[in-house]
Design a protein around this motif. Structure first.
Motif, PDB file in Angstrom:
ATOM      1  N   LEU A  64       0.834  -0.615  -0.098  1.00 55.11           N
ATOM      2  CA  LEU A  64       0.303   0.064   0.042  1.00 55.11           C
ATOM      3  C   LEU A  64       0.923   1.592   0.233  1.00 55.11           C
ATOM      4  CD1 LEU A  64      -2.570  -0.987   3.088  1.00 55.11           C
ATOM      5  CD2 LEU A  64      -2.546  -0.847   0.753  1.00 55.11           C
ATOM      6  N   SER A  65       0.328   2.290  -0.619  1.00 55.07           N
ATOM      7  CA  SER A  65       0.777   3.805  -0.315  1.00 55.07           C
ATOM      8  C   SER A  65       0.203   4.162  -0.358  1.00 55.07           C
ATOM      9  CB  SER A  65       1.642   3.925  -1.916  1.00 55.07           C
ATOM     10  OG  SER A  65       1.509   3.683  -3.193  1.00 55.07           O
ATOM     11  N   ALA A  66       0.270   6.353  -0.158  1.00 57.72           N
ATOM     12  CA  ALA A  66       0.010   7.401   0.624  1.00 57.72           C
ATOM     13  C   ALA A  66      -1.619   7.190  -0.628  1.00 57.72           C
ATOM     14  CB  ALA A  66       0.037   8.448   0.308  1.00 57.72           C
ATOM     15  N   GLY A  67      -2.674   7.127  -0.493  1.00 55.40           N
ATOM     16  CA  GLY A  67      -3.986   7.205  -0.924  1.00 55.40           C
ATOM     17  C   GLY A  67      -4.703   6.168  -1.556  1.00 55.40           C
ATOM     18  N   ASP A  68      -4.216   4.950  -0.921  1.00 50.67           N
ATOM     19  CA  ASP A  68      -5.027   3.675  -1.211  1.00 50.67           C
ATOM     20  C   ASP A  68      -5.530   3.033   0.061  1.00 50.67           C
ATOM     21  OD1 ASP A  68      -3.115   3.041  -3.793  1.00 50.67           O
ATOM     22  OD2 ASP A  68      -1.730   1.739  -3.522  1.00 50.67           O
ATOM     23  N   THR A  69      -6.497   2.252  -0.379  1.00 50.46           N
ATOM     24  CA  THR A  69      -7.505   2.147   0.509  1.00 50.46           C
ATOM     25  C   THR A  69      -7.299   0.646   0.611  1.00 50.46           C
ATOM     26  OG1 THR A  69      -8.890   4.139   0.522  1.00 50.46           O
ATOM     27  CG2 THR A  69      -9.736   1.925   2.010  1.00 50.46           C
ATOM     28  N   LEU A  70      -7.624   0.186   1.931  1.00 39.82           N
ATOM     29  CA  LEU A  70      -7.985  -1.384   2.096  1.00 39.82           C
ATOM     30  C   LEU A  70      -9.201  -1.985   2.782  1.00 39.82           C
ATOM     31  CD1 LEU A  70      -6.267  -4.155   1.763  1.00 39.82           C
ATOM     32  CD2 LEU A  70      -5.256  -4.395   3.580  1.00 39.82           C
ATOM     33  N   VAL A  71      -9.747  -2.751   2.368  1.00 40.31           N
ATOM     34  CA  VAL A  71     -11.349  -3.170   2.913  1.00 40.31           C
ATOM     35  C   VAL A  71     -10.867  -4.530   3.506  1.00 40.31           C
ATOM     36  CG1 VAL A  71     -13.487  -3.594   3.180  1.00 40.31           C
ATOM     37  CG2 VAL A  71     -12.730  -2.003   2.227  1.00 40.31           C
ATOM     38  N   LEU A  72     -11.088  -5.128   5.078  1.00 42.64           N
ATOM     39  CA  LEU A  72     -10.164  -5.888   5.695  1.00 42.64           C
ATOM     40  C   LEU A  72     -11.673  -6.807   6.265  1.00 42.64           C
ATOM     41  CD1 LEU A  72      -7.304  -5.003   7.153  1.00 42.64           C
ATOM     42  CD2 LEU A  72      -7.081  -6.735   5.932  1.00 42.64           C
ATOM     43  N   PRO A  73     -12.045  -7.895   5.492  1.00 47.64           N
ATOM     44  CA  PRO A  73     -13.474  -8.597   5.774  1.00 47.64           C
ATOM     45  C   PRO A  73     -13.146  -9.044   7.302  1.00 47.64           C
ATOM     46  CG  PRO A  73     -12.215 -10.421   4.261  1.00 47.64           C
ATOM     47  CD  PRO A  73     -11.564  -8.705   4.133  1.00 47.64           C
TER      48      PRO A  73
END
Length: 129
Positions: free
Chosen positions: A77-86
């Protein structure tokens, strides 16, 4: 429920060996009954413990870069990325360069540490309560 302002001075900071968590909104701070919003700042070379939450969370990178191992998948991941974790996904967050995130999820979330010996006791982290 009326709108509630939570001033910066009302933010609560929790320091761990792995990161600094700043609670921005949670049931114990007012303004929300079911959600939590917090900021995580990790310094260069920090690595969080492997764990799983029983609720879905969304992690957004404000600054820096990070690697998240989710179950067996490695996600950069880098700045601006979003990760949705279930809910239930095993995860471990690390950064070689430092990273700042803002995270949201249900305030009812409980984390379970995971080690080679197995799962530990579930805990409600102070920064989301």
């Amino acid at each position: 429920m009326p709108a509630v302002k939570i001033a910066r001075s009302e933010s609560r900071v929790t320091e761990t060996p792995n990161a600094s968590m700043t609670t921005l909104a949670s049931p114990t701070q007012g303004g929300t009954q079911t959600l939590s919003l917090w900021r995580v700042a990790m310094q260069t070379g920090q690595r969080g413990p492997q764990h799983a939450f029983d609720v879905e969370q969304a992690w957004h990178v404000l600054d820096g870069t990070a690697t998240v191992v989710v179950d067996t998948e490695t996600i950069d991941l880098s700045a601006g990325d979003t990760l949705v974790l279930p809910a239930g996904a095993q995860r471990q967050v690390s950064t070689e360069s430092g990273a700042v995130f803002v995270i949201t999820g249900p305030a009812s979330g409980v984390a379970t540490p995971i080690s080679p010996e197995g799962r530990g006791e579930p805990v409600s982290p102070a920064w989301i309560a």
